[in-house]
Design a protein around this motif. Structure first.
Motif: not given
Length: 562
Positions: A388, A391-393, A397, A399-400, A403, A466
């Motif tokens: 998780r 897959e998170t910026d 906060g 999704l990157n 993800g 994202c």
């Protein structure tokens, strides 16, 4: 000889010998590992630096290539090229003000006469023999870096330095009936590449600009060591072109250089000029930290060896007799049903402790399997948590890209299988570089977080947003329609326009441009939808920014929505 020594002496002798062997092995092993890993990391970093610079140059050149091509084909400008030179010159100078990297922009008639140009330079002169004109009559053209002494003297008459170098761009101009009426040409100042290089050096913390070279496809220097025409042999250049990117050691003895390289491959419809970007670092400088680490490890190994010998002197004395009893009893566990635990040890504290540990070990054996299962379950949870995070910026906060790609492919598969409508919006912050340059990167981070929150508030529970990096956001709309896409895109643009982020007491004002596209049956994958959305974004940017353009499903022509 060993039979004549006591157990205490044997243990001391053997432990001392073992420690010396381990110290030697550890020293040589640490040296080898440190040097090899350092070498691999530095060479990989050099290759990444070279690849990054090649990508920056390709994307920048692609933008310039597209600009000149678009200027030549813009319908609002078709009537300009047949007017008086003063009118054409006014348009050209406005374009140069918009794209200051161009030192000269001119318009030549089909016979090669420069009818109008920025600042009137070369007006009336013939460009018929110039490659940019000859190739520009046929199709959009980009030429390699070259010197232009005459143009440089006209543009900078008081300069006594080495003549500037330029990159030529040109494209044919047609009237509304498709008839060729001239060629638009532009000279991009090579200082443009120097500026990109400085940005890369600052971003990666490289303090030695001479460590970065840019070579032409034939190996001649475009940006790099002065006084050298071709710093690398042709055979090496040929091998570099064969591999595309990579790293190698260059030189002998103390003059070895760890070198990474990448060949520019072009970007989208820009064909690329085959430039070779090179990142270099001296062998001696690269391994300074590794050598220091080796000496530190060697010192620690010597200390450990001495401590091991001293410790052996203490434990050997009380081991012999009680140790045999413990070994015999322990050996019966599992074979003799009457023996379930080792005996309580007597003698030295070490033997007592050993017997206690063995007894505890036997007691814990039954619980070991259960703990293994618990630990395995915990590991699975930790892997999910790390996934998780990956897959998170971290800044917004959201999704990157990693993800988002997973969700995008799933949504496209559902579109193909169940005909569930799907759309993509690309949201790009207008003039975001100005925010960073004027207020600092902290203010830019605040703007990104604020826009991320604003996008989230405007979307439905089935939609996903994202951050792809930099100032670009991507929105995935599921179960939607063209009308819904238009409404949501307008809401996003309006919501951002109303934002007033505050940083250190200063109220910031930002806008975004939005490009969008709906998935169609002709799309092969989600990337085809992205490409059309990107066309819409470019249209929104090039027609004034702070607007929405939804690309057509059947043609690349976009429909603008304010």
């Amino acid at each position: 000889m060993m039979r004549r020594l006591s157990l205490r002496q044997q243990i001391t002798f053997l432990v001392g010998l073992l420690c010396l062997v381990l110290v030697s092995v550890a020293a040589f092993g640490a040296s080898y590992i440190a040097f090899e890993r350092t070498k691999q990391e530095i060479m990989a970093d050099s290759e990444e630096t070279a690849s990054t610079l090649a990508a920056i140059l390709d994307r920048g050149m692609a933008e310039r290539y597209r600009e000149i091509r678009n200027i030549a084909s813009l319908r609002p400008l078709q009537g300009i090229w047949t007017r008086e030179p003063d009118s054409i010159r006014q348009v050209l100078e406005q374009l140069q003000a918009t794209y200051p990297d161009y030192s000269w922009i001119g318009f030549a008639t089909p016979d090669g006469t420069v009818q109008a140009s920025t600042r009137g330079v070369l007006e009336g002169a013939s460009a018929a023999e110039q490659p940019w004109f000859q190739e520009g009559l046929k199709a959009p053209y980009v030429g390699d870096v070259h010197e232009a002494k005459l143009l440089d003297q006209l543009l900078h008459p008081s300069s006594s330095d080495e003549p500037s170098r330029f990159v030529d761009f040109s494209a044919p101009v047609h009237d509304e009936n498709g008839k060729l009426i001239g060629v638009i040409g532009a000279h991009l100042n090579w200082d443009w590449a120097r500026e990109r290089l400085e940005i890369l050096l600052n971003r990666r913390g490289i303090v030695r600009p001479e460590a970065i070279w840019i070579l032409a496809r034939d190996g001649s220097v475009l940006l790099g060591p002065e006084g050298t025409t071709k710093p690398l042999p042709d055979t090496l250049i040929a091998r570099m072109k064969e591999y595309g990117s990579g790293c190698f050691e260059l030189g002998d003895g103390h003059d070895k250089m760890l070198t990474g390289f990448a060949i520019s491959q072009g970007y989208r419809d820009y064909p690329g000029l085959g430039w070779i970007t090179i990142s270099r670092q001296e062998d001696n400088v690269a391994f300074t930290a590794a050598r220091s680490a080796v000496w530190t490890i060697l010192g620690l190994c010597v200390v450990v060896a001495l401590l091991g010998i001293l410790f052996a002197l203490f434990i050997a004395q009380g081991v012999s007799k009680p140790l045999q009893a413990i070994i015999a009893a322990t050996d019966k566990i599992g074979r003799d049903p009457t023996v379930s635990l080792p005996p309580i040890g007597t003698g030295s504290r070490e033997i007592v402790r050993l017997s206690a540990v063995l007894r505890s070990l036997v007691r814990r054996a039954g619980a070991a399997e259960k703990r293994v299962l618990e630990v395995s379950t915990l590991r699975e949870q930790e892997v999910l948590t790390l996934t998780r995070l990956a897959e998170t910026d971290a800044l917004s906060g959201l999704l990157n890209r990693r993800g988002f790609d997973i969700l995008g492919e799933e949504a496209f598969a559902q579109f193909k299988q169940f005909d569930r409508l799907l759309a993509v919006l690309i949201v790009d912050i207008d003039h975001f570089k100005r925010v960073n340059d004027t207020y600092g990167h902290a203010a830019g981070d605040e703007v990104i977080r604020a826009i991320g929150e604003a996008l989230t508030r405007q979307l439905r529970s089935t939609d996903t947003v994202c951050r792809f990096g930099g100032e670009e956001f991507v929105v995935l709309l599921r179960d939607t329609s063209r009308e819904s896409v238009q409404i949501i895109a307008r809401q996003i643009r309006s919501a951002v326009e109303r934002l007033r982020p505050v940083h250190h007491g200063r109220t910031l004002s930002v806008t975004v441009s939005v490009g969008g596209a709906l998935a169609s049956d002709a799309d092969r994958d989600i990337q085809d939808v992205f490409e059309r959305a990107d066309i819409g974004l470019y249209e929104a940017k090039s027609t004034g920014r702070n607007r929405v353009v939804i690309a057509s499903v059947t043609t690349p022509v976009a429909v603008a929505l304010t």
